[in-house]
Design a protein around this motif. Structure first.
Motif, short mmCIF file in Angstrom:
data_model
loop_
_atom_site.label_atom_id
_atom_site.label_comp_id
_atom_site.label_asym_id
_atom_site.label_seq_id
_atom_site.Cartn_x
_atom_site.Cartn_y
_atom_site.Cartn_z
N ASN A 188 79.37 -14.18 66.72
CA ASN A 188 78.19 -14.81 67.29
C ASN A 188 77.28 -15.18 66.13
O ASN A 188 76.51 -14.35 65.65
CB ASN A 188 77.49 -13.86 68.26
N LEU A 189 77.38 -16.40 65.64
CA LEU A 189 76.68 -16.83 64.44
C LEU A 189 75.29 -17.35 64.78
O LEU A 189 74.94 -18.50 64.51
CB LEU A 189 77.50 -17.90 63.72
N SER A 190 74.48 -16.48 65.38
CA SER A 190 73.12 -16.83 65.77
C SER A 190 72.20 -15.68 65.38
O SER A 190 72.64 -14.65 64.86
CB SER A 190 73.04 -17.06 67.28
N ARG A 191 70.92 -15.84 65.64
CA ARG A 191 69.95 -14.77 65.34
C ARG A 191 70.27 -13.51 66.15
O ARG A 191 70.17 -12.40 65.65
CB ARG A 191 68.53 -15.23 65.62
N LEU A 192 70.65 -13.69 67.41
CA LEU A 192 71.02 -12.54 68.23
C LEU A 192 72.26 -11.86 67.67
O LEU A 192 72.36 -10.63 67.68
CB LEU A 192 71.24 -12.97 69.68
N VAL A 200 73.48 -24.27 48.23
CA VAL A 200 74.59 -25.12 48.70
C VAL A 200 74.29 -25.78 50.04
O VAL A 200 75.15 -26.45 50.60
CB VAL A 200 75.91 -24.32 48.79
N ARG A 201 73.08 -25.59 50.55
CA ARG A 201 72.65 -26.18 51.82
C ARG A 201 73.55 -25.77 52.98
O ARG A 201 73.97 -26.59 53.79
CB ARG A 201 72.54 -27.69 51.71
N GLY A 202 73.82 -24.47 53.05
CA GLY A 202 74.63 -23.92 54.13
C GLY A 202 73.78 -23.11 55.09
O GLY A 202 72.55 -23.07 54.98
N SER A 203 74.44 -22.46 56.04
CA SER A 203 73.74 -21.65 57.03
C SER A 203 73.74 -20.19 56.59
O SER A 203 74.80 -19.56 56.50
CB SER A 203 74.43 -21.78 58.39
N ALA A 204 72.56 -19.66 56.32
CA ALA A 204 72.45 -18.27 55.88
C ALA A 204 72.82 -17.31 57.01
O ALA A 204 73.49 -16.30 56.78
CB ALA A 204 71.03 -17.98 55.39
N ILE A 205 72.40 -17.61 58.22
CA ILE A 205 72.70 -16.70 59.35
C ILE A 205 74.20 -16.66 59.62
O ILE A 205 74.75 -15.59 59.88
CB ILE A 205 71.91 -17.12 60.60
N ALA A 206 74.86 -17.81 59.51
CA ALA A 206 76.29 -17.84 59.76
C ALA A 206 77.05 -16.98 58.76
O ALA A 206 78.08 -16.38 59.10
CB ALA A 206 76.81 -19.28 59.70
N MET A 207 76.56 -16.86 57.54
CA MET A 207 77.22 -16.00 56.55
C MET A 207 76.73 -14.55 56.65
O MET A 207 77.48 -13.63 56.35
CB MET A 207 76.98 -16.55 55.15
N ALA A 208 75.49 -14.35 57.09
CA ALA A 208 74.93 -13.01 57.15
C ALA A 208 75.54 -12.16 58.26
O ALA A 208 75.67 -10.94 58.12
CB ALA A 208 73.42 -13.06 57.32
#
Length: 179
Positions: free
Chosen positions: A29-33, A90-98
């Motif tokens: 689940n690549l979101s804040r939740l 690299v202009r990526g998604s930090a949450i998706a990697m975190a």
């Protein structure tokens, strides 16, 4: 989705990530939740390890427990900081990697206690290598970064974790163990 369902999907997702399956990102689940649930999983593992270690060797006292939780939170924050900087560059998604990185920290930390009792205290250093490889897989599969940037990201994360550990050690001992 509940936290236990997400945990199970994260386990499956990590097996897929380690096997380099192309649909591994869909398991998380690549979101804040999802990040909240991954953080809760990590903190639950930290608390479980404190309980198990207390049962095996005696309760160390509340100040030591609090310091342990803070140290583990600092390590998670360190990995998040490296992820955030890398994602900005690299202009990526930090949450998706975190999200998968937080689960990776929980899984490696959870494995380090039983392996530490079986193989000795040097296994913690080996688990840093395992965690570094897991971060490499996160950067390659989830972050869609090339090989060199993924390797640099994993190395930077491990160096930052080691620096924070040494820094926390120096702060908590008043630099008595230095020199």
């Amino acid at each position: 989705m509940n936290a236990f369902g997400e945990l199970w999907r994260a386990i499956i997702g990590w097996l897929d990530l380690l096997a380099a399956r192309p649909d591994s990102a869909e398991k998380f689940n690549l979101s804040r939740l999802g990040l909240v649930n991954a953080t809760g999983c990590y903190l639950a593992v930290v608390m479980a390890l404190i309980v198990v270690e207390s049962a095996l060797s005696g309760f160390p006292g509340w100040p030591t427990v609090g310091l342990g939780v803070l140290a583990n939170a600092a390590w998670l924050g360190t990995v998040w900081a490296v992820i955030w900087v890398t994602a900005r560059v690299v202009r990526g998604s930090a949450i998706a990697m975190a999200v998968p990185a937080s689960y990776a920290m929980a899984f490696t930390l959870g494995l380090s206690l039983p392996l530490g009792y079986l193989a000795g205290p040097n296994i913690v250093t080996g688990m840093l290598g395992v965690f570094g490889f897991m971060l490499f897989r996160v950067a390659r599969q989830i972050g869609k970064l090339n090989f060199g940037i993924s390797a640099a990201f994993a190395i930077l994360s491990i160096v930052a974790l080691a620096a924070v550990r040494v820094g926390l050690y120096m702060l908590t001992t008043g630099m008595q163990g230095i020199g």
